[in-house]
Design a protein around this motif. Structure first.
Motif, PDB file in Angstrom:
ATOM      1  N   GLY A   1      -3.972  -7.125   2.729  1.00  0.00           N
ATOM      2  CA  GLY A   1      -4.817  -6.247   1.930  1.00  0.00           C
ATOM      3  C   GLY A   1      -5.166  -6.784   0.568  1.00  0.00           C
ATOM      4  O   GLY A   1      -5.859  -6.112  -0.197  1.00  0.00           O
TER       5      GLY A   1
ATOM      6  N   PRO B   1      -6.126   2.627   5.588  1.00  0.00           N
ATOM      7  CA  PRO B   1      -6.869   1.715   4.695  1.00  0.00           C
ATOM      8  C   PRO B   1      -6.233   0.334   4.731  1.00  0.00           C
ATOM      9  O   PRO B   1      -5.068   0.179   4.410  1.00  0.00           O
ATOM     10  CB  PRO B   1      -6.743   2.390   3.322  1.00  0.00           C
ATOM     11  CG  PRO B   1      -5.527   3.251   3.426  1.00  0.00           C
ATOM     12  CD  PRO B   1      -5.431   3.689   4.850  1.00  0.00           C
TER      13      PRO B   1
ATOM     14  N   ARG C   1     -11.528   0.253   7.211  1.00  0.00           N
ATOM     15  CA  ARG C   1     -10.701   1.153   8.032  1.00  0.00           C
ATOM     16  C   ARG C   1     -10.077   0.369   9.179  1.00  0.00           C
ATOM     17  O   ARG C   1     -10.770  -0.347   9.911  1.00  0.00           O
ATOM     18  CB  ARG C   1     -11.550   2.291   8.596  1.00  0.00           C
ATOM     19  CG  ARG C   1     -12.112   3.261   7.553  1.00  0.00           C
ATOM     20  CD  ARG C   1     -12.720   4.451   8.245  1.00  0.00           C
ATOM     21  NE  ARG C   1     -13.221   5.453   7.323  1.00  0.00           N
ATOM     22  CZ  ARG C   1     -13.570   6.680   7.677  1.00  0.00           C
ATOM     23  NH1 ARG C   1     -13.464   7.056   8.936  1.00  0.00           N
ATOM     24  NH2 ARG C   1     -14.031   7.537   6.792  1.00  0.00           N
TER      25      ARG C   1
ATOM     26  N   GLU D   1     -16.003   4.831   1.504  1.00  0.00           N
ATOM     27  CA  GLU D   1     -14.569   4.944   1.246  1.00  0.00           C
ATOM     28  C   GLU D   1     -14.039   3.773   0.428  1.00  0.00           C
ATOM     29  O   GLU D   1     -12.866   3.742   0.064  1.00  0.00           O
ATOM     30  CB  GLU D   1     -13.792   5.020   2.565  1.00  0.00           C
ATOM     31  CG  GLU D   1     -14.053   6.274   3.374  1.00  0.00           C
ATOM     32  CD  GLU D   1     -13.454   7.511   2.719  1.00  0.00           C
ATOM     33  OE1 GLU D   1     -12.467   7.368   1.967  1.00  0.00           O
ATOM     34  OE2 GLU D   1     -13.982   8.610   2.941  1.00  0.00           O
ATOM     35  N   GLN D   2     -14.902   2.758   0.174  1.00  0.00           N
ATOM     36  CA  GLN D   2     -14.491   1.543  -0.521  1.00  0.00           C
ATOM     37  C   GLN D   2     -13.270   0.919   0.161  1.00  0.00           C
ATOM     38  O   GLN D   2     -12.327   0.490  -0.475  1.00  0.00           O
ATOM     39  CB  GLN D   2     -14.188   1.828  -1.993  1.00  0.00           C
ATOM     40  CG  GLN D   2     -15.396   2.280  -2.789  1.00  0.00           C
ATOM     41  CD  GLN D   2     -15.104   2.400  -4.267  1.00  0.00           C
ATOM     42  OE1 GLN D   2     -13.953   2.571  -4.683  1.00  0.00           O
ATOM     43  NE2 GLN D   2     -16.130   2.319  -5.076  1.00  0.00           N
ATOM     44  N   GLN D   3     -13.344   0.863   1.491  1.00  0.00           N
ATOM     45  CA  GLN D   3     -12.205   0.385   2.263  1.00  0.00           C
ATOM     46  C   GLN D   3     -12.679  -0.285   3.551  1.00  0.00           C
ATOM     47  O   GLN D   3     -13.833  -0.143   3.973  1.00  0.00           O
ATOM     48  CB  GLN D   3     -11.266   1.553   2.637  1.00  0.00           C
ATOM     49  CG  GLN D   3     -10.169   1.828   1.643  1.00  0.00           C
ATOM     50  CD  GLN D   3      -9.125   0.724   1.581  1.00  0.00           C
ATOM     51  OE1 GLN D   3      -9.079  -0.144   2.464  1.00  0.00           O
ATOM     52  NE2 GLN D   3      -8.291   0.740   0.562  1.00  0.00           N
TER      53      GLN D   3
ATOM     54  N   LEU E   1      -7.253  -2.488   2.974  1.00  0.00           N
ATOM     55  CA  LEU E   1      -7.168  -3.100   1.656  1.00  0.00           C
ATOM     56  C   LEU E   1      -6.075  -2.431   0.841  1.00  0.00           C
ATOM     57  O   LEU E   1      -5.891  -1.206   0.911  1.00  0.00           O
ATOM     58  CB  LEU E   1      -8.509  -2.987   0.922  1.00  0.00           C
ATOM     59  CG  LEU E   1      -9.704  -3.683   1.594  1.00  0.00           C
ATOM     60  CD1 LEU E   1     -10.974  -3.442   0.789  1.00  0.00           C
ATOM     61  CD2 LEU E   1      -9.453  -5.165   1.745  1.00  0.00           C
TER      62      LEU E   1
ATOM     63  N   SER F   1      -3.323   5.269  -1.852  1.00  0.00           N
ATOM     64  CA  SER F   1      -4.349   4.820  -2.786  1.00  0.00           C
ATOM     65  C   SER F   1      -3.715   4.647  -4.160  1.00  0.00           C
ATOM     66  O   SER F   1      -2.551   5.003  -4.387  1.00  0.00           O
ATOM     67  CB  SER F   1      -5.502   5.827  -2.852  1.00  0.00           C
ATOM     68  OG  SER F   1      -5.067   7.046  -3.402  1.00  0.00           O
TER      69      SER F   1
ATOM     70  N   ASP G   1       0.812  -1.215   0.000  1.00  0.00           N
ATOM     71  CA  ASP G   1       0.000   0.000   0.000  1.00  0.00           C
ATOM     72  C   ASP G   1       0.848   1.270   0.000  1.00  0.00           C
ATOM     73  O   ASP G   1       0.327   2.356   0.248  1.00  0.00           O
ATOM     74  CB  ASP G   1      -0.922   0.002   1.217  1.00  0.00           C
ATOM     75  CG  ASP G   1      -0.146  -0.025   2.528  1.00  0.00           C
ATOM     76  OD1 ASP G   1       1.071  -0.331   2.497  1.00  0.00           O
ATOM     77  OD2 ASP G   1      -0.752   0.247   3.579  1.00  0.00           O
TER      78      ASP G   1
ATOM     79  N   ALA H   1      -8.546   0.284  -3.226  1.00  0.00           N
ATOM     80  CA  ALA H   1      -9.956   0.506  -2.950  1.00  0.00           C
ATOM     81  C   ALA H   1     -10.810  -0.421  -3.807  1.00  0.00           C
ATOM     82  O   ALA H   1     -10.500  -0.681  -4.971  1.00  0.00           O
ATOM     83  CB  ALA H   1     -10.317   1.967  -3.231  1.00  0.00           C
TER      84      ALA H   1
END
Length: 755
Positions: free
Chosen positions: A621, A587, A570, A566-568, A589, A52, A20, A592
């Motif tokens: 992730g 994040p 947390r 957030e497509q995550q 993952l 991201s 990440d 996202a």
């Protein structure tokens, strides 16, 4: 003898960096002498505060722009060229800020730049935003000043300051992300650079960063000036050779008469080609004259048919075709009406059904009979026979054989196939059933966890209350409900439950996190409000929470929240004193993705999720390296659709249990490789699991079976995962007791106590 400087480089390999990490590193050491003397060696680090896919794209864009602009620009010195290159990168990021998500409220972007140029003994260093530069000279660590440390790219007003100094033998420079320094500290950086080679130092610091649960930005570049003695090499002597005596003379073959023979051969070849062309032309002319003498057919005269004649012909043809269709259709109807084939078809259908039924009975007799059990003795042959019997019964059913005849045979075939496919019939016993007062809304249980004291805790959406189920007394005690007042505030509608260490975590409808810790086994405890950074930005679309007890931290645990906006997922690190989660979430993952279909999660170091009915495992992730295998009974049941997860074993040990809602069964899969381990369903064809809403697994003692505690709409039940006779509708209370406590019949009459 003259001395020149050589740079020992240290940088973490790309494949060893965190998945990440959004940082980009570039090192340019020109091999062309003119470029090295005018521009020097470039060491560039571009970092980002956010992690991201768009942040990684932004750092790469900035790094490539600075490198290209710096080496392309020949209009000024090193300092001015660096300033212009950073300004150009700032403009390009500003133009794409909306697409890359770089806009902030204060106008200070998340991108940081750390750059160093070494030319001879001169060194130029500049940092902008979240990037730091450290100079190590004579065992002393110095921080190069940056007046724009809080202002990252893109920024509206940016004037980068370039520091110039001399570099000598033994000096070291480190460009590093502040995220790494925040985890390890400047002293750790200094010790590593003083005792290790720059490459070993960078690898050591990165390993320490990963061990400290670091995530996100991890970029770092280091180089050390060393001494290289310049040497000179004399010109190699070449012996003098005499001039060529035949230089300038025409080329001649050394063989006598060779040139004359070659010329004669060329002349013969040319003459043969000309003769071949002449002969071909003569033959072609002879063939053409013969064709002209052959007789020709005279061209035919064109005949014109009148339009009236053509229409008459078409009319007659259409009338003939219509008459033929009428005659053939009439004959077909007559044959169908008076042919008498219907009784023959009925007899044929009855014969087909009877043959299929007899074949199915013969197959079943071969599998189970007097002293015969091929399911145990020869599973492969039993599978072939039972599959064929199942298919023959389907043929008999389609041939309108009586369902009363087919039903017992079909049940026998399915029972045998279930044994081969690993289906284990189990019995279920109620632990507690809610009985609402007369006129009150019916119970609507939504969440269940195994509490820190080993008993179930559930949320009732009808009463907006969290209940503790006492397994010994068979009573439900409310511990937290909507409107419960505390010195830290008032509890809103409870939405989600999780257990971390000795705490029961409750997230209410206002995204306030409460921590309830039991004081005894009667339902008394203390309620406090836990700090949760950024809770106001969660919104009302949170799908669930979970925890993971960090080993060796004396009860500290991470908190995970599924946030579709957030497509995550947390990930919140705990405070050192255990008071809550004050740090900024990371994040979890690697990239996202859409998490709106995550219906259940289980965390044991890895994260298992159900995504739209599919079962996934995330490691670091990423959902890679684990493939859950489906049961092989697709001829009996549709593919599984998973909705609830549970497990009672540690990471990479034992099984993960997933509830298949489409078939009302629980499937056990290996946590290591996803292989199929077994499947469980209620004995006697009970349908209680069609409304299963939550579950957890209590592992049995050594050699003892595990217990599945599950929740329906209005109660909590348990099932010991051992086979029972399938004909029995339920087991006795002694068979369904939890391994760690005595079994008692469930008490459904007591009403929930008031807090």
């Amino acid at each position: 003898m003259a001395v020149r400087l050589h740079m020992k480089l240290g940088v973490v390999a790309e494949h060893d960096r965190l998945a990440d990490s959004p940082d980009t590193l570039i090192v340019v050491e020109p091999s062309v002498g003119s470029v090295a003397r005018s521009k020097g060696h470039l060491y560039l680090l571009v970092t980002s505060r956010i992690s991201s896919r768009h942040a990684l794209e932004a750092t790469r864009l900035a790094a490539e722009t600075i490198r290209n602009e710096y080496y392309y620009d020949e209009s000024a010195g090193i300092r001015v060229c660096l300033q212009k290159a950073i300004a150009t990168a700032n403009k390009r990021l500003a133009h794409q800020a909306d697409r890359l998500g770089l806009k902030t409220a204060d106008g200070n972007g998340p991108i940081g730049v750390g750059v160093a140029v070494v030319r001879g003994s001169e060194m130029y260093v500049a940092t902008v935003g979240p990037a730091e530069a450290y100079l190590i000279r004579q065992a002393r660590l110095s921080t190069l000043p940056d007046p724009y440390r809080a202002r990252g790219l893109p920024s509206g007003a940016l004037e980068p300051d370039v520091w110039r100094g001399e570099i000598s033998v033994g000096d070291s420079l480190v460009l590093v992300s502040p995220n790494v320094i925040g985890k390890l500290g400047a002293e750790g950086l200094k010790d590593a650079m003083l005792t290790l080679h720059p490459q070993s130092a960078m690898e050591h610091l990165h390993q320490e960063f990963v061990a400290a649960d670091g995530s996100g930005s991890d970029g770092a570049i280091a180089f050390e000036a060393t001494e290289v003695a310049s040497t000179s090499r004399g010109r190699t002597l070449v012996p003098v050779r005499p001039a060529e005596p035949l230089a300038g003379a025409p080329d001649r073959s050394p063989i006598p008469l060779a040139d004359n023979v070659q010329a004669a051969g060329s002349a013969v070849t040319a003459a043969a080609g000309s003769a071949r062309l002449a002969a071909g032309g003569a033959v072609e002319r002879v063939v053409t004259r013969i064709q002209d003498l052959m007789p020709h057919r005279k061209p035919a005269y064109r005949r014109v048919t009148p339009l009236a004649s053509r229409r008459e012909t078409q009319r007659r043809a259409a009338l003939a075709i219509l008459t033929l269709v009428v005659v053939v259709g009439g004959l077909g109807l007559a044959v169908y009406a008076f042919g008498g084939n219907t009784p023959q078809q009925a007899i044929s259908s009855v014969n087909t059904g009877q043959k299929a039924l007899d074949k199915a009975k013969a197959d079943l007799a071969k599998v189970t009979g007097s002293g015969i059990d091929l399911v145990t003795d020869d599973p492969d042959q039993a599978l072939d026979l039972l599959t064929d019997a199942h298919e023959q019964l389907a043929v008999a059913q389609s041939a309108n054989v009586s369902p009363a005849v087919i039903a017992p045979l079909m049940a026998q075939a399915v029972a045998g196939l279930d044994r081969l496919y690993g289906v284990v019939p189990v019995s279920s016993t109620p632990l507690y059933t809610f009985k609402p007062a007369e006129g009150a809304a019916p119970t609507d249980l939504a969440q269940m966890v195994r509490g820190p004291d080993g008993v179930p805790y559930v949320i009732d959406r009808a009463t907006k209350t969290v209940y503790r189920i006492n397994l010994k007394t068979g009573a439900a005690t409310p511990v937290v409900r909507n409107g419960t007042k505390n010195k830290a505030g008032t509890v809103a509608n409870p939405r989600f439950l999780a257990v971390g260490g000795q705490d029961l975590l409750i997230l209410d409808s206002k995204n306030v996190l409460w921590r309830w810790r039991p004081a005894d086994d009667k339902g008394k405890g203390t309620l406090t409000r836990a700090t949760l950074e950024g809770s106001a930005s969660l919104g009302d679309d949170v799908l669930g929470i979970n925890t993971f007890l960090r080993p060796g931290t004396r009860g500290l645990y991470n908190l995970y929240i599924i946030d579709p906006s957030e497509q995550q997922i947390r990930a919140y690190p705990p405070a050192a004193d255990g008071s809550g989660f004050p740090g900024k979430p990371q994040p979890w993952l690697a990239t996202a993705r859409d998490v709106s279909q995550f219906s259940s999660t289980f965390v044991d170091g890895d994260i298992f999720v159900t995504d739209g009915g599919q079962l996934l495992r995330f490691v670091g992730g990423k959902a890679e390296g684990w493939d859950p295998k489906e049961p092989k009974d697709t001829d009996l049941r549709p593919a599984p659709v998973y909705s609830v997860l549970a497990s009672g074993s540690a990471r990479r040990e034992g099984e993960i249990y997933a509830f298949d809602k489409a078939n009302a069964r629980v499937i056990a899969l290996s946590k290591v490789d996803g292989s199929f381990k077994g499947q469980y369903r209620l004995a006697g064809g009970k349908k209680d699991w069609t409304d299963l809403r939550g579950m957890y697994v209590v592992p049995g003692a050594e050699g003892q079976p595990s217990t599945l505690v599950w929740m329906g709409r209005d109660g909590v039940n348990q099932a010991i995962l051992v086979p029972v006779p399938d004909a029995a509708p339920s087991a006795s209370p002694s068979q369904s007791a939890a391994p760690s406590q005595s079994a008692k019949p469930a008490k459904a009459t007591p009403k929930p106590k008031k807090p």
